[in-house]
Design a protein around this motif. Structure first.
Motif, PDB file in Angstrom:
ATOM      1  N   GLU A 149       0.694  -1.220   0.035  1.00  0.00           N
ATOM      2  CA  GLU A 149       0.090  -0.042   0.023  1.00  0.00           C
ATOM      3  C   GLU A 149       0.716   1.274  -0.164  1.00  0.00           C
ATOM      4  OE1 GLU A 149      -2.150  -0.709   3.339  1.00  0.00           O
ATOM      5  OE2 GLU A 149      -3.602  -2.252   2.507  1.00  0.00           O
ATOM      6  N   ALA A 150       1.904   1.183   0.825  1.00  0.00           N
ATOM      7  CA  ALA A 150       2.672   2.440   0.923  1.00  0.00           C
ATOM      8  C   ALA A 150       3.550   2.612  -0.431  1.00  0.00           C
ATOM      9  CB  ALA A 150       3.864   2.060   1.935  1.00  0.00           C
ATOM     10  N   LEU A 151       3.864   1.450  -1.210  1.00  0.00           N
ATOM     11  CA  LEU A 151       4.657   1.660  -2.247  1.00  0.00           C
ATOM     12  C   LEU A 151       3.724   2.357  -3.417  1.00  0.00           C
ATOM     13  CD1 LEU A 151       7.393   1.188  -3.842  1.00  0.00           C
ATOM     14  CD2 LEU A 151       6.341  -1.082  -4.668  1.00  0.00           C
ATOM     15  N   LEU A 152       2.469   1.909  -3.462  1.00  0.00           N
ATOM     16  CA  LEU A 152       1.439   2.498  -4.591  1.00  0.00           C
ATOM     17  C   LEU A 152       1.344   3.949  -4.144  1.00  0.00           C
ATOM     18  CD1 LEU A 152      -1.267  -0.175  -4.804  1.00  0.00           C
ATOM     19  CD2 LEU A 152       0.634  -0.008  -6.428  1.00  0.00           C
ATOM     20  N   LYS A 153       1.405   4.196  -2.979  1.00  0.00           N
ATOM     21  CA  LYS A 153       1.052   5.538  -2.561  1.00  0.00           C
ATOM     22  C   LYS A 153       2.428   6.578  -2.846  1.00  0.00           C
ATOM     23  CE  LYS A 153       0.012   8.709   1.332  1.00  0.00           C
ATOM     24  NZ  LYS A 153      -0.273   9.036   2.562  1.00  0.00           N
ATOM     25  N   GLY A 154       3.547   5.973  -2.719  1.00  0.00           N
ATOM     26  CA  GLY A 154       4.691   6.558  -3.092  1.00  0.00           C
ATOM     27  C   GLY A 154       5.046   6.693  -4.450  1.00  0.00           C
ATOM     28  N   MET A 155       4.626   5.645  -5.335  1.00  0.00           N
ATOM     29  CA  MET A 155       4.571   5.743  -6.796  1.00  0.00           C
ATOM     30  C   MET A 155       3.729   6.800  -7.526  1.00  0.00           C
ATOM     31  SD  MET A 155       4.752   1.898  -7.561  1.00  0.00           S
ATOM     32  CE  MET A 155       4.691   1.871  -9.393  1.00  0.00           C
ATOM     33  N   GLY A 156       2.717   7.236  -6.749  1.00  0.00           N
ATOM     34  CA  GLY A 156       1.750   8.140  -7.280  1.00  0.00           C
ATOM     35  C   GLY A 156       1.134   7.963  -8.412  1.00  0.00           C
ATOM     36  N   ALA A 157       1.050   8.731  -9.628  1.00  0.00           N
ATOM     37  CA  ALA A 157       0.512   8.683 -10.774  1.00  0.00           C
ATOM     38  C   ALA A 157       1.186   7.133 -11.316  1.00  0.00           C
ATOM     39  CB  ALA A 157       0.726   9.663 -11.705  1.00  0.00           C
ATOM     40  N   ARG A 158       2.236   6.724 -11.249  1.00  0.00           N
ATOM     41  CA  ARG A 158       2.841   5.753 -11.724  1.00  0.00           C
ATOM     42  C   ARG A 158       2.261   4.533 -11.133  1.00  0.00           C
ATOM     43  NH1 ARG A 158       9.214   7.232 -12.762  1.00  0.00           N
ATOM     44  NH2 ARG A 158       8.869   8.909 -14.249  1.00  0.00           N
ATOM     45  N   ALA A 159       1.609   4.451 -10.057  1.00  0.00           N
ATOM     46  CA  ALA A 159       0.928   3.372  -9.468  1.00  0.00           C
ATOM     47  C   ALA A 159       0.006   2.593 -10.487  1.00  0.00           C
ATOM     48  CB  ALA A 159       0.288   3.519  -8.172  1.00  0.00           C
ATOM     49  N   ASP A 160      -0.354   3.375 -11.318  1.00  0.00           N
ATOM     50  CA  ASP A 160      -1.269   2.801 -12.509  1.00  0.00           C
ATOM     51  C   ASP A 160      -0.704   2.100 -13.616  1.00  0.00           C
ATOM     52  OD1 ASP A 160      -3.717   2.084 -14.138  1.00  0.00           O
ATOM     53  OD2 ASP A 160      -3.973   4.187 -14.618  1.00  0.00           O
ATOM     54  N   ASP A 161      -0.299   0.795 -13.335  1.00  0.00           N
ATOM     55  CA  ASP A 161       0.393  -0.004 -14.507  1.00  0.00           C
ATOM     56  C   ASP A 161       1.834   0.355 -14.440  1.00  0.00           C
ATOM     57  OD1 ASP A 161       0.350  -1.888 -16.182  1.00  0.00           O
ATOM     58  OD2 ASP A 161       0.314  -0.735 -17.946  1.00  0.00           O
ATOM     59  N   GLY A 162       2.530   0.870 -13.508  1.00  0.00           N
ATOM     60  CA  GLY A 162       3.833   1.114 -13.268  1.00  0.00           C
ATOM     61  C   GLY A 162       4.492  -0.126 -13.409  1.00  0.00           C
ATOM     62  N   GLY A 163       5.829   0.065 -13.146  1.00  0.00           N
ATOM     63  CA  GLY A 163       6.846  -1.189 -13.069  1.00  0.00           C
ATOM     64  C   GLY A 163       7.439  -1.344 -11.740  1.00  0.00           C
ATOM     65  N   VAL A 164       7.482  -2.427 -11.055  1.00  0.00           N
ATOM     66  CA  VAL A 164       7.877  -2.676  -9.710  1.00  0.00           C
ATOM     67  C   VAL A 164       9.078  -4.034  -9.884  1.00  0.00           C
ATOM     68  CG1 VAL A 164       7.352  -3.473  -7.599  1.00  0.00           C
ATOM     69  CG2 VAL A 164       5.917  -1.594  -8.810  1.00  0.00           C
TER      70      VAL A 164
END
Length: 360
Positions: A149-164
């Protein structure tokens, strides 16, 4: 994991006090005495074992049982060494064991040997296999979910289909899969998991190698976030990112609230860590070990039950972890006395501490 899940607070504190009182003799004297409790911790690679868990358990055992003796061994992340250490304690006739297992399968025979010798074993932080008498830990699935959950929040707009990239723990530890499963339950269907690695020994240098390999394969532009299983792994991940001159750094998770990690969070290099209030865990394990060493049951001390690969309905305490970011260090770690502001805010970090509101 199954069973009833209660929050541990005043009820457990009262139960722990009851254990202490139960150890007093009927004539009002001190505890029965002559008891020895063995403490087996897995490594020094993760700072918390030596810096937090060991001294807190030593202190709490002595409070609950002034006449008890605690003997200690650290396995240095070697299952063979831990097996020898545990077998030595069994041979010497300890009254109870607190075991943070390096490798559950490798230590299964030693747990069985303790059972044959009528020595109860409390699995500490990691679920051991064999006939254990109890288990104390933090909810590993919750740890992983907090990280995700924190990682998605930290990624901001890139949490939508970003690469992890996922840099997980040591697969010999049952907690590693527990954490990873919790994180994946949050990340799946939200981001693309580009690479996933297992980190032997939870070692910083191994994590560094994994992250360097990911950068070499993927390049830097595709990596929008890194799920690092704990703070030692996060240190290696961040070092590799900095060596590759990645700027700005993507959000990186962690776990254990190591002091160096907290400083990295203040500085903006690490996004978060998971704080596991160690005193709650050490208090619960100490109370269970003292009770069992005295021949008492632990019904009043446990809050749920779990299943291991070898045992059903193991009495357990599962505690709640807490996510920590730069904005919440003061209201968690500083408030609870884990670290002082002076420990966190070195002269070099004073401006960064001021920026995140860590002021005297």
């Amino acid at each position: 994991m199954r069973g009833r899940r209660w929050r541990v607070g005043a009820g457990l504190a009262a139960a722990v006090m009851a254990v202490a009182l139960a150890g007093c003799s009927e004539d009002g004297g001190e505890s029965t005495g002559g008891l020895t409790i063995g403490l087996l911790l897995p490594s020094r690679a993760v700072p918390r074992w030596e810096q937090s868990d060991k001294p807190l358990i030593e202190k709490r055992v002595k409070e609950l049982c002034p006449d008890c003796t605690l003997i200690y061994a650290n396995a240095e992340n070697d299952a063979g060494s831990q097996r020898q250490q545990m077998n030595s304690m069994i041979t010497n006739g300890v009254s109870a064991l607190i075991l943070d297992v390096v490798d559950p399968k490798a230590l299964r025979s030693s747990v069985r040997a303790a059972d044959r010798a009528d020595i109860p074993v409390i699995a500490y932080d990691r679920l051991a296999e064999g006939p254990i008498s109890g288990f104390v830990s933090f909810d590993g699935g919750r740890v992983g979910r907090l990280q995700g959950e924190a990682l998605l929040k930290g990624m901001g707009a890139r949490a939508d289909d970003g690469g992890v990239v996922m840099v997980n723990g040591d697969p010999s530890s049952p907690n590693a899969a527990w954490y990873e499963g919790g994180a994946r339950s949050v990340l799946q269907h939200k981001v693309r998991i580009l690479k996933s690695y297992n980190t032997l020994g939870w070692r910083t240098e191994n994590a560094h190698d994994h992250m360097s390999a990911a950068i070499s394969t993927l390049g830097t532009n595709q990596i929008d976030g890194v799920l690092a299983a704990n703070d030692s792994i996060a240190a290696g991940v961040i070092a590799a990112l900095k060596s590759a001159r990645v700027s700005p750094l993507p959000p990186v998770t962690g776990q254990d609230a190591d002091l160096d990690a907290v400083r990295r969070i203040v500085e903006g290099e690490q996004y978060m860590t998971v704080y596991k209030p160690f005193r709650q865990e050490t208090d619960a394990a100490s109370a269970m070990a003292v009770a069992l060493a005295r021949g008492n049951d632990i019904d009043a001390l446990v809050t749920t039950s779990v299943d291991s690969p070898t045992s059903k309905d193991v009495p357990a305490v599962l505690l709640d972890p807490v996510a920590v970011t730069a904005e919440t260090i003061g209201q968690t770690l500083v408030r609870d006395g884990v670290y002082t502001l002076d420990q966190i805010c070195t002269p070099k970090l004073r401006p960064a501490c001021d920026r995140v509101g860590l002021t005297r």
